[in-house]
Design a protein around this motif. Structure first.
Motif, PDB file in Angstrom:
ATOM      1  N   ILE A   1      -5.807 -90.173  16.763  1.00 10.52           N
ATOM      2  CA  ILE A   1      -6.436 -91.493  16.751  1.00 10.52           C
ATOM      3  C   ILE A   1      -6.787 -91.909  15.325  1.00 10.52           C
ATOM      4  CG2 ILE A   1      -8.559 -92.737  17.338  1.00 10.52           C
ATOM      5  CD1 ILE A   1      -8.486 -91.527  20.060  1.00 10.52           C
ATOM      6  N   SER A   2      -7.296 -90.974  14.546  1.00 17.22           N
ATOM      7  CA  SER A   2      -7.641 -91.272  13.162  1.00 17.22           C
ATOM      8  C   SER A   2      -6.407 -91.697  12.373  1.00 17.22           C
ATOM      9  CB  SER A   2      -8.292 -90.048  12.512  1.00 17.22           C
ATOM     10  OG  SER A   2      -8.591 -90.303  11.169  1.00 17.22           O
ATOM     11  N   ALA A   3      -5.278 -91.009  12.598  1.00 12.88           N
ATOM     12  CA  ALA A   3      -4.043 -91.357  11.896  1.00 12.88           C
ATOM     13  C   ALA A   3      -3.563 -92.749  12.291  1.00 12.88           C
ATOM     14  CB  ALA A   3      -2.958 -90.320  12.193  1.00 12.88           C
ATOM     15  N   GLU A   4      -3.626 -93.055  13.581  1.00 14.46           N
ATOM     16  CA  GLU A   4      -3.199 -94.374  14.034  1.00 14.46           C
ATOM     17  C   GLU A   4      -4.131 -95.463  13.522  1.00 14.46           C
ATOM     18  OE1 GLU A   4      -0.476 -95.255  15.448  1.00 14.46           O
ATOM     19  OE2 GLU A   4       0.304 -93.227  15.757  1.00 14.46           O
ATOM     20  N   ALA A   5      -5.430 -95.167  13.466  1.00 10.74           N
ATOM     21  CA  ALA A   5      -6.387 -96.141  12.935  1.00 10.74           C
ATOM     22  C   ALA A   5      -6.114 -96.406  11.456  1.00 10.74           C
ATOM     23  CB  ALA A   5      -7.812 -95.645  13.143  1.00 10.74           C
ATOM     24  N   THR A   6      -5.776 -95.343  10.714  1.00 12.21           N
ATOM     25  CA  THR A   6      -5.433 -95.519   9.294  1.00 12.21           C
ATOM     26  C   THR A   6      -4.186 -96.390   9.147  1.00 12.21           C
ATOM     27  OG1 THR A   6      -6.386 -93.367   8.739  1.00 12.21           O
ATOM     28  CG2 THR A   6      -4.805 -94.318   7.185  1.00 12.21           C
ATOM     29  N   ARG A   7      -3.207 -96.117   9.986  1.00 11.73           N
ATOM     30  CA  ARG A   7      -1.982 -96.916   9.948  1.00 11.73           C
ATOM     31  C   ARG A   7      -2.280 -98.372  10.288  1.00 11.73           C
ATOM     32  NH1 ARG A   7       3.124 -96.164  14.069  1.00 11.73           N
ATOM     33  NH2 ARG A   7       4.350 -97.921  13.327  1.00 11.73           N
ATOM     34  N   LEU A   8      -3.128 -98.601  11.282  1.00  7.51           N
ATOM     35  CA  LEU A   8      -3.487 -99.965  11.660  1.00  7.51           C
ATOM     36  C   LEU A   8      -4.222-100.666  10.522  1.00  7.51           C
ATOM     37  CD1 LEU A   8      -3.574-102.093  13.899  1.00  7.51           C
ATOM     38  CD2 LEU A   8      -5.711-101.059  14.706  1.00  7.51           C
ATOM     39  N   GLY A   9      -5.112 -99.920   9.852  1.00 10.91           N
ATOM     40  CA  GLY A   9      -5.822-100.505   8.713  1.00 10.91           C
ATOM     41  C   GLY A   9      -4.887-100.870   7.578  1.00 10.91           C
ATOM     42  N   GLN A  10      -3.904 -99.997   7.299  1.00 13.63           N
ATOM     43  CA  GLN A  10      -2.930-100.296   6.255  1.00 13.63           C
ATOM     44  C   GLN A  10      -2.097-101.527   6.603  1.00 13.63           C
ATOM     45  OE1 GLN A  10      -0.697 -96.677   5.954  1.00 13.63           O
ATOM     46  NE2 GLN A  10      -2.126 -95.716   4.515  1.00 13.63           N
ATOM     47  N   LEU A  11      -1.690-101.621   7.864  1.00 17.17           N
ATOM     48  CA  LEU A  11      -0.868-102.746   8.288  1.00 17.17           C
ATOM     49  C   LEU A  11      -1.629-104.063   8.167  1.00 17.17           C
ATOM     50  CD1 LEU A  11       1.696-103.915   9.516  1.00 17.17           C
ATOM     51  CD2 LEU A  11       0.811-103.321  11.782  1.00 17.17           C
ATOM     52  N   THR A  12      -2.845-104.097   8.681  1.00 16.03           N
ATOM     53  CA  THR A  12      -3.630-105.332   8.602  1.00 16.03           C
ATOM     54  C   THR A  12      -3.954-105.686   7.153  1.00 16.03           C
ATOM     55  OG1 THR A  12      -5.642-104.037   8.992  1.00 16.03           O
ATOM     56  CG2 THR A  12      -4.625-105.085  10.895  1.00 16.03           C
ATOM     57  N   GLY A  13      -4.250-104.659   6.338  1.00 15.66           N
ATOM     58  CA  GLY A  13      -4.529-104.912   4.925  1.00 15.66           C
ATOM     59  C   GLY A  13      -3.338-105.510   4.206  1.00 15.66           C
ATOM     60  N   ARG A  14      -2.147-105.009   4.486  1.00 15.11           N
ATOM     61  CA  ARG A  14      -0.954-105.532   3.812  1.00 15.11           C
ATOM     62  C   ARG A  14      -0.575-106.903   4.340  1.00 15.11           C
ATOM     63  NH1 ARG A  14       3.185-100.647   2.202  1.00 15.11           N
ATOM     64  NH2 ARG A  14       1.741 -99.649   0.753  1.00 15.11           N
ATOM     65  N   ILE A  15      -0.820-107.138   5.616  1.00 23.06           N
ATOM     66  CA  ILE A  15      -0.584-108.481   6.145  1.00 23.06           C
ATOM     67  C   ILE A  15      -1.491-109.482   5.445  1.00 23.06           C
ATOM     68  CG2 ILE A  15      -0.886-109.943   8.190  1.00 23.06           C
ATOM     69  CD1 ILE A  15       0.048-107.576   9.881  1.00 23.06           C
ATOM     70  N   MET A  16      -2.747-109.122   5.247  1.00 20.66           N
ATOM     71  CA  MET A  16      -3.677-110.007   4.553  1.00 20.66           C
ATOM     72  C   MET A  16      -3.263-110.206   3.095  1.00 20.66           C
ATOM     73  SD  MET A  16      -7.300-108.653   6.118  1.00 20.66           S
ATOM     74  CE  MET A  16      -8.252-109.766   5.084  1.00 20.66           C
ATOM     75  N   SER A  17      -2.801-109.131   2.440  1.00 25.76           N
ATOM     76  CA  SER A  17      -2.359-109.253   1.045  1.00 25.76           C
ATOM     77  C   SER A  17      -1.165-110.188   0.933  1.00 25.76           C
ATOM     78  CB  SER A  17      -1.993-107.874   0.488  1.00 25.76           C
ATOM     79  OG  SER A  17      -3.125-107.024   0.446  1.00 25.76           O
ATOM     80  N   LEU A  18      -0.200-110.013   1.828  1.00 25.81           N
ATOM     81  CA  LEU A  18       0.985-110.862   1.792  1.00 25.81           C
ATOM     82  C   LEU A  18       0.629-112.310   2.107  1.00 25.81           C
ATOM     83  CD1 LEU A  18       4.027-110.918   1.390  1.00 25.81           C
ATOM     84  CD2 LEU A  18       4.309-110.379   3.810  1.00 25.81           C
ATOM     85  N   SER A  19      -0.289-112.516   3.037  1.00 27.21           N
ATOM     86  CA  SER A  19      -0.711-113.882   3.378  1.00 27.21           C
ATOM     87  C   SER A  19      -1.379-114.551   2.185  1.00 27.21           C
ATOM     88  CB  SER A  19      -1.653-113.855   4.580  1.00 27.21           C
ATOM     89  OG  SER A  19      -1.005-113.337   5.720  1.00 27.21           O
ATOM     90  N   ARG A  20      -2.208-113.804   1.456  1.00 25.41           N
ATOM     91  CA  ARG A  20      -2.866-114.373   0.274  1.00 25.41           C
ATOM     92  C   ARG A  20      -1.846-114.735  -0.798  1.00 25.41           C
ATOM     93  NH1 ARG A  20      -6.892-110.373   1.318  1.00 25.41           N
ATOM     94  NH2 ARG A  20      -5.836-108.966  -0.139  1.00 25.41           N
ATOM     95  N   LEU A  21      -0.844-113.878  -0.983  1.00 24.93           N
ATOM     96  CA  LEU A  21       0.165-114.154  -2.002  1.00 24.93           C
ATOM     97  C   LEU A  21       0.996-115.384  -1.659  1.00 24.93           C
ATOM     98  CD1 LEU A  21       1.451-110.548  -2.772  1.00 24.93           C
ATOM     99  CD2 LEU A  21       0.195-112.042  -4.312  1.00 24.93           C
ATOM    100  N   GLN A  22       1.233-115.615  -0.371  1.00 28.80           N
ATOM    101  CA  GLN A  22       2.055-116.740   0.044  1.00 28.80           C
ATOM    102  C   GLN A  22       1.251-118.013   0.237  1.00 28.80           C
ATOM    103  OE1 GLN A  22       3.895-114.858   3.525  1.00 28.80           O
ATOM    104  NE2 GLN A  22       5.834-114.901   2.447  1.00 28.80           N
ATOM    105  N   ALA A  23      -0.069-117.900   0.258  1.00 25.57           N
ATOM    106  CA  ALA A  23      -0.906-119.061   0.541  1.00 25.57           C
ATOM    107  C   ALA A  23      -0.990-120.015  -0.640  1.00 25.57           C
ATOM    108  CB  ALA A  23      -2.307-118.619   0.952  1.00 25.57           C
ATOM    109  N   ASP A  24      -0.858-119.497  -1.872  1.00 25.45           N
ATOM    110  CA  ASP A  24      -1.056-120.335  -3.047  1.00 25.45           C
ATOM    111  C   ASP A  24      -0.151-119.839  -4.162  1.00 25.45           C
ATOM    112  OD1 ASP A  24      -1.955-122.188  -4.797  1.00 25.45           O
ATOM    113  OD2 ASP A  24      -3.952-121.347  -5.058  1.00 25.45           O
ATOM    114  N   ASP A  25       0.293-120.757  -4.998  1.00 29.22           N
ATOM    115  CA  ASP A  25       1.180-120.406  -6.105  1.00 29.22           C
ATOM    116  C   ASP A  25       0.417-120.065  -7.387  1.00 29.22           C
ATOM    117  OD1 ASP A  25       3.413-120.756  -4.571  1.00 29.22           O
ATOM    118  OD2 ASP A  25       3.633-122.876  -5.102  1.00 29.22           O
TER     119      ASP A  25
END
Length: 405
Positions: free
Chosen positions: A193-217
């Motif tokens: 469960i801890s490993a899956e939670a870490t993976r979920l945290g990484q995925l959501t974090g990278r989705i947020m990073s990519l969204s921020r990069l694409q939101a503004d030039d």
């Protein structure tokens, strides 16, 4: 009939024919002048001025399909003044407007410049501006369609990727409940469960990073950034990963190079390249980070001695959620977003990222960024630091030799 009568009759017939021909010529000249007036006067100066200022392709067309006035962008679709409008779908749209009145809008795919390649999705709007003239506006929405499709794919892929760790956590929680009387099983499932939670945290974090990069030039926290510090931070963040994988991290190349940008975004971009290089490198190999500074450009290359990337995968490697090795990414917890973040982060800083790779020989990702001069005072600080380091080294040597510092 006597001769004088015949002569008079011939004269009368001649007069009738002459008058008829004269009237016919007058009518023809007037009709021609009227057509010329219509073609020149129906396109008012105001309409012509508007056409000149339009970014979209637009034109005024007469009832025969002849183009009378155009905007500058109309040339992209091969529409020129004095030439007929050739596209059959556009001509049909104009006929509908002339027969029914008002204005009509349709979406269609048309080619540019008469070429059979590169069909463009356009929104075409036709409006009647006089009994004989129609205005046609062609808006190219191909890029908008591509972005909309990318958004739909991103939402669909994100939903799919999130289902995997969320589903795994749910199943593992049920397994813990059923194995409540077995401490060993509980610990095993808790680790999963801890490993899956870490993976979920990484995925959501990278989705947020990519969204921020694409939101503004624009960069919200841009300043002078030392490439040395960025690389040092990126390497330091992955030392444990490299040690666990048995991979050596090495840094080489030029020093003292500066760029203008956001240090956190750059650290994440270089960190993603280093992390990928470690994952795809065999134990006992080396991952190198090299810096090369030219007059106005700095190149940072991250090289590995790993499995390499096939030619077909190289075309898509920077796409979101794309994985060259699906099974390996699943085992290592890869999200498929790292290289997409690298691409957008580099573009945000006015640079580009390129890839060289050969299967079985390794890969090299190179980020090229605009170089700037070092901030004022940096050189003096470096000299002072070197003096302090030399003084400290001499003092340490005297202590080792039993002298007074």
């Amino acid at each position: 009939m006597t001769l004088p009568q015949t002569a008079l009759l011939a004269l009368a017939v001649g007069l009738v024919i002459g008058v008829g021909l004269s009237l016919l010529l007058v009518w023809a000249y007037r009709a021609r002048a009227r057509i010329a007036d219509e073609t020149s006067l129906v396109v008012p100066d105001g309409v012509t001025a508007v056409l000149r200022s339009m970014d979209d392709a637009a034109c005024v067309v007469d009832a025969s399909g002849l183009v009378l006035a155009v905007s500058k962008a109309a040339a992209r679709f091969g529409i020129r003044v004095g030439a007929p409008l050739e596209n059959p779908e556009l001509r049909q749209l104009l006929r509908s407007v002339r027969s029914e009145g008002g204005s009509h809008t349709e979406s269609m795919r048309i080619t540019r410049g008469g070429l059979s390649l590169d069909p463009r999705l356009v929104s075409a709007r036709a409006s009647a501006i006089s009994p004989r003239m129609s205005l046609l506006i062609i808006r190219d929405v191909t890029e908008q369609e591509r972005l909309d499709q990318m958004r739909r794919d991103f939402v669909a892929n994100t939903s799919h990727e999130l289902k995997t760790p969320v589903g795994a956590v749910t199943l593992l929680a049920e397994a813990i409940e059923s194995a409540a009387d077995d401490p060993a099983q509980v610990r095993h499932f808790a680790t999963r469960i801890s490993a899956e939670a870490t993976r979920l945290g990484q995925l959501t974090g990278r989705i947020m990073s990519l969204s921020r990069l694409q939101a503004d030039d624009t960069l919200t926290d841009a300043r002078h950034v030392s490439i040395d510090e960025v690389i040092a931070s990126s390497i330091e963040a992955h030392v444990v990963q490299a040690d666990s994988a048995g991979v050596e991290l090495a840094r080489g190349g030029d020093r003292g190079v500066w760029v203008h940008g956001d240090p956190q975004i750059l650290i994440e971009a270089f960190g993603n390249l280093i992390a990928n290089a470690i994952v795809y490198s065999p134990r006992g190999s080396r991952v190198g980070v090299g810096v090369k500074a030219d007059a106005g450009v700095v190149e940072v290359a991250v090289s590995d001695q790993g499995i390499g990337i096939s030619e077909g995968d190289r075309e898509r490697i920077f796409e979101r959620f794309y994985r060259a090795d699906e099974a390996r990414s699943r085992r290592t917890g890869g999200t498929g977003l790292g290289l997409s973040i690298v691409k957008h982060a580099t573009q945000r800083h006015g640079g580009e990222v390129t890839l060289w790779s050969r299967p079985g020989r390794g890969s090299t990702f190179t980020i090229r960024l605009p170089r700037i001069d070092a901030p004022e005072g940096i050189e003096d600080d470096k000299k002072s630091k070197k003096k302090r380091e030399r003084k400290a080294a001499k003092a340490a040597a005297r202590v080792r030799n039993g002298e007074n510092a």
